[in-house]
Design a protein around this motif. Sequence first.
Motif, PDB file in Angstrom:
ATOM      1  N   GLY A 157       0.787  -1.227   0.000  1.00  0.00           N
ATOM      2  CA  GLY A 157       0.000   0.000   0.000  1.00  0.00           C
ATOM      3  C   GLY A 157       0.811   1.264   0.000  1.00  0.00           C
ATOM      4  O   GLY A 157       0.453   2.251  -0.656  1.00  0.00           O
ATOM      5  N   SER A 158       1.928   1.277   0.736  1.00  0.00           N
ATOM      6  CA  SER A 158       2.736   2.495   0.790  1.00  0.00           C
ATOM      7  C   SER A 158       3.320   2.838  -0.575  1.00  0.00           C
ATOM      8  O   SER A 158       3.490   4.015  -0.913  1.00  0.00           O
ATOM      9  CB  SER A 158       3.858   2.339   1.823  1.00  0.00           C
ATOM     10  OG  SER A 158       4.674   1.219   1.515  1.00  0.00           O
ATOM     11  N   ILE A 159       3.606   1.828  -1.383  1.00  0.00           N
ATOM     12  CA  ILE A 159       4.142   2.067  -2.729  1.00  0.00           C
ATOM     13  C   ILE A 159       3.018   2.504  -3.666  1.00  0.00           C
ATOM     14  O   ILE A 159       3.179   3.444  -4.457  1.00  0.00           O
ATOM     15  CB  ILE A 159       4.835   0.805  -3.262  1.00  0.00           C
ATOM     16  CG1 ILE A 159       5.901   0.319  -2.273  1.00  0.00           C
ATOM     17  CG2 ILE A 159       5.479   1.082  -4.627  1.00  0.00           C
ATOM     18  CD1 ILE A 159       6.509  -1.024  -2.627  1.00  0.00           C
ATOM     19  N   GLY A 160       1.874   1.828  -3.587  1.00  0.00           N
ATOM     20  CA  GLY A 160       0.739   2.243  -4.403  1.00  0.00           C
ATOM     21  C   GLY A 160       0.297   3.661  -4.094  1.00  0.00           C
ATOM     22  O   GLY A 160      -0.007   4.443  -5.001  1.00  0.00           O
ATOM     23  N   ALA A 161       0.255   4.007  -2.806  1.00  0.00           N
ATOM     24  CA  ALA A 161      -0.134   5.364  -2.420  1.00  0.00           C
ATOM     25  C   ALA A 161       0.891   6.386  -2.878  1.00  0.00           C
ATOM     26  O   ALA A 161       0.533   7.519  -3.240  1.00  0.00           O
ATOM     27  CB  ALA A 161      -0.331   5.439  -0.911  1.00  0.00           C
ATOM     28  N   ALA A 162       2.157   6.011  -2.861  1.00  0.00           N
ATOM     29  CA  ALA A 162       3.197   6.918  -3.368  1.00  0.00           C
ATOM     30  C   ALA A 162       2.991   7.193  -4.850  1.00  0.00           C
ATOM     31  O   ALA A 162       3.149   8.336  -5.315  1.00  0.00           O
ATOM     32  CB  ALA A 162       4.576   6.317  -3.118  1.00  0.00           C
ATOM     33  N   ALA A 163       2.624   6.157  -5.605  1.00  0.00           N
ATOM     34  CA  ALA A 163       2.350   6.351  -7.034  1.00  0.00           C
ATOM     35  C   ALA A 163       1.156   7.274  -7.230  1.00  0.00           C
ATOM     36  O   ALA A 163       1.186   8.175  -8.083  1.00  0.00           O
ATOM     37  CB  ALA A 163       2.087   4.997  -7.694  1.00  0.00           C
TER      38      ALA A 163
END
Length: 447
Positions: A157-163
């Motif tokens: 999630g932290s990577i998806g939210a960063a995107a």
Amino acid sequence: MTQAGLTRELGRFVARVAREGAPGEARAVACVGFIDTTGTLIAARQEDAVQTLLRALAPLPPGRARLLYGAQTTDAGTAALVNGTAAHALDYDDVALRGHPSAVLVPAIVSLATEMGCSGARMLDAYVAGYEVWGELVDRETGIHHLKGWHPTGIFGSIGAAAAAAVLLELDEEQSMHALGLGASQSAGLMSNFGAMSKPFHAGRAAQAGVLSARLARAGFTASADALEHPQGFLAAVSPRGEVDPVREVAVHARWQLPARRMNVKRYPLCYYTHRSLDCMLALRATCPFAPEDVEGVEVHMSQEHATVLRNHRPTTGLAAKFSIEFAMASAIVAGRAGLGELTDGFVQQPLVQRLIERVYVMAIPADDPHTPAAAWADQVIVTLKDGSVLQGEPVHQALGHAERPLGPADLRAKFVDALAHGRYEGDAQALFDQLAALEQMAVFTL
């Protein structure tokens, strides 16, 4: 994989979405994510996890991002943390990509977009970018993260939210690459915390991490250009058995996943692994009515992998009951449903519910669904009554609300309205639904 490497290629994709947008069919699916997550978020406004978090954070920093669709505002990062925790607090949010993408993406996007004054179309594009990046990473792993103890919602999630945040901030390829690497370094979430306030906190922290990662990248803060694919990078670090492919071609450049790989909308506010069995039990009760007092035993046929996630075998609280197949069956038998009204300590502790919980047994069957890792082809319940009668439910391959059996517009609206009533929403629930349904036409997000 091209010579550029996975992290850089995904940064290039995110920057492309920021420049060119996403196709209409992907935006339409993303809109469902915004509607359903807004409902589950508002429904959880009074939950202990949310209120405890607010007390711990007080006094809140100033800002323009709204908290919990109410009057209070704060900065985007704090709003993403609180709103993301609320979105997942009831475990009523949608399921896809081995986790709960909307509970992370929507709060991160709404919080940052409210502060920035973004358009609805850009918010939908941000969701699509986050979802696509999340799917790209999940698909490189053959193992099951839950069995290693990871909560995929927190780690991906932290990577998806960063995107997603990178699209809102219109970061370029280099900045987007750094945002993804920074998001990867903030990945966290343990399955051992299922059934406690920590589980929804995973979603909130991932949403907050995404906002922070994109802002840091915009300011010039750096991450490694191979943070995702390096032998000591994200994919290798979280891989349950090292069965991960960091070098294959990046699929997001060739096709959009979201239109064909929709999220699954929940009908019950329990772990999704209970839903097929719940559908089976409720259908059985409808066709072959029986009294709760007459039940001698209940067999639940499901994969051992799914049963492992449902770790709370003798729950005594509503929070713990969300991860208990025993409670799910008891609730369906006693109440004829498993809704928000049953996920209370008082209902869980009822003597009849507790007696039935002790009569539920899991029979492990092979995880042989080729399209759903760790799932059996179908789940089934078998009820034995005290007079010796045996009632077999029809096996359920996909729960109602699954992407293959989607909820209709009327059912989606009904869930939304009920959720807002549960959360004591002060406004017009029908009007809010209609506004969200028209999100793509909104010039500036002002809900």
